[in-house]
Write a protein that holds these residues in place. Structure first.
Motif, short mmCIF file in Angstrom:
data_model
loop_
_atom_site.label_atom_id
_atom_site.label_comp_id
_atom_site.label_asym_id
_atom_site.label_seq_id
_atom_site.Cartn_x
_atom_site.Cartn_y
_atom_site.Cartn_z
N VAL A 1 8.44 13.68 -2.56
CA VAL A 1 7.53 12.54 -2.51
C VAL A 1 7.35 12.08 -1.06
CG1 VAL A 1 7.17 10.13 -3.20
CG2 VAL A 1 8.01 11.80 -4.87
N GLY A 2 8.45 11.93 -0.34
CA GLY A 2 8.39 11.50 1.06
C GLY A 2 7.63 12.48 1.93
N GLY A 3 7.82 13.76 1.67
CA GLY A 3 7.10 14.78 2.44
C GLY A 3 5.61 14.69 2.22
N GLN A 4 5.20 14.51 0.98
CA GLN A 4 3.78 14.37 0.67
C GLN A 4 3.21 13.08 1.27
OE1 GLN A 4 1.44 16.42 -0.79
NE2 GLN A 4 3.07 17.90 -0.49
N MET A 5 4.00 12.01 1.25
CA MET A 5 3.55 10.76 1.87
C MET A 5 3.31 10.97 3.36
SD MET A 5 5.76 7.68 0.13
CE MET A 5 4.98 6.42 1.14
N ALA B 1 0.83 -1.21 0.00
CA ALA B 1 0.00 0.00 0.00
C ALA B 1 0.86 1.26 0.00
CB ALA B 1 -0.94 0.00 1.21
N LEU B 2 1.94 1.26 0.77
CA LEU B 2 2.83 2.41 0.81
C LEU B 2 3.56 2.60 -0.52
CD1 LEU B 2 4.28 2.10 4.40
CD2 LEU B 2 2.75 3.88 3.55
N GLN B 3 3.94 1.50 -1.15
CA GLN B 3 4.59 1.58 -2.46
C GLN B 3 3.63 2.19 -3.49
OE1 GLN B 3 7.71 1.16 -3.16
NE2 GLN B 3 7.53 1.43 -5.35
N GLU B 4 2.37 1.75 -3.45
CA GLU B 4 1.37 2.29 -4.36
C GLU B 4 1.14 3.78 -4.10
OE1 GLU B 4 -2.15 -0.11 -4.33
OE2 GLU B 4 -1.05 -1.89 -4.91
N MET B 5 1.12 4.17 -2.82
CA MET B 5 0.95 5.57 -2.47
C MET B 5 2.12 6.40 -3.00
SD MET B 5 0.81 7.41 1.27
CE MET B 5 -0.91 7.21 1.67
N LYS B 6 3.33 5.86 -2.84
CA LYS B 6 4.53 6.55 -3.31
C LYS B 6 4.46 6.79 -4.82
CE LYS B 6 8.34 4.61 -2.07
NZ LYS B 6 9.52 3.75 -2.02
N LEU B 7 4.07 5.77 -5.57
CA LEU B 7 3.98 5.91 -7.03
C LEU B 7 2.89 6.90 -7.43
CD1 LEU B 7 4.53 2.20 -8.11
CD2 LEU B 7 6.16 4.11 -8.26
N GLU B 8 1.77 6.87 -6.71
CA GLU B 8 0.67 7.79 -6.99
C GLU B 8 1.10 9.24 -6.76
OE1 GLU B 8 -3.39 8.94 -4.68
OE2 GLU B 8 -3.08 6.80 -5.07
N ILE B 9 1.77 9.49 -5.65
CA ILE B 9 2.23 10.85 -5.34
C ILE B 9 3.29 11.29 -6.33
CG2 ILE B 9 3.48 12.22 -3.63
CD1 ILE B 9 1.96 10.60 -1.47
N ALA B 10 4.21 10.40 -6.66
CA ALA B 10 5.25 10.73 -7.64
C ALA B 10 4.61 11.12 -8.97
CB ALA B 10 6.20 9.55 -7.83
N ASN B 11 3.60 10.39 -9.36
CA ASN B 11 2.90 10.69 -10.60
C ASN B 11 2.23 12.06 -10.52
OD1 ASN B 11 1.88 10.13 -13.22
ND2 ASN B 11 -0.07 9.52 -12.32
#
Length: 73
Positions: free
Chosen positions: A49-53, A13-23
């Motif tokens: 990306v990390g800050g937004q996560m 789930a965190l990996q998916e969130m990371k990719l979504e935010i990066a996009n």
């Protein structure tokens, strides 16, 4: 201390969130290792990306606490 997930599905789930935010931030996800970028540039992108996560995870936690609090009333 090693990062351990409370739920094994959290990693995915965190990996998916990371990719979504990066996009959303316009970060190229197809260049997985940043080979065309400098280390400074990769650090800048990773920081955003990390800050937004972190921001979203805090918002999710606050909402969960509010929901839990309101359900006890």
């Amino acid at each position: 201390m090693a990062n351990k997930y409370v739920n094994p599905n959290a990693k995915k789930a965190l990996q998916e969130m990371k990719l979504e935010i990066a996009n959303e931030l316009g970060v190229e996800a197809n260049n997985k290792y940043g080979s065309n970028n400098t280390s400074y540039s990769n650090g800048q992108l990773g920081g955003r990306v990390g800050g937004q996560m972190s921001k979203r995870l805090v918002e999710m936690g606050q909402q969960a606490l509010l929901n839990q609090y309101n359900s006890k009333k």
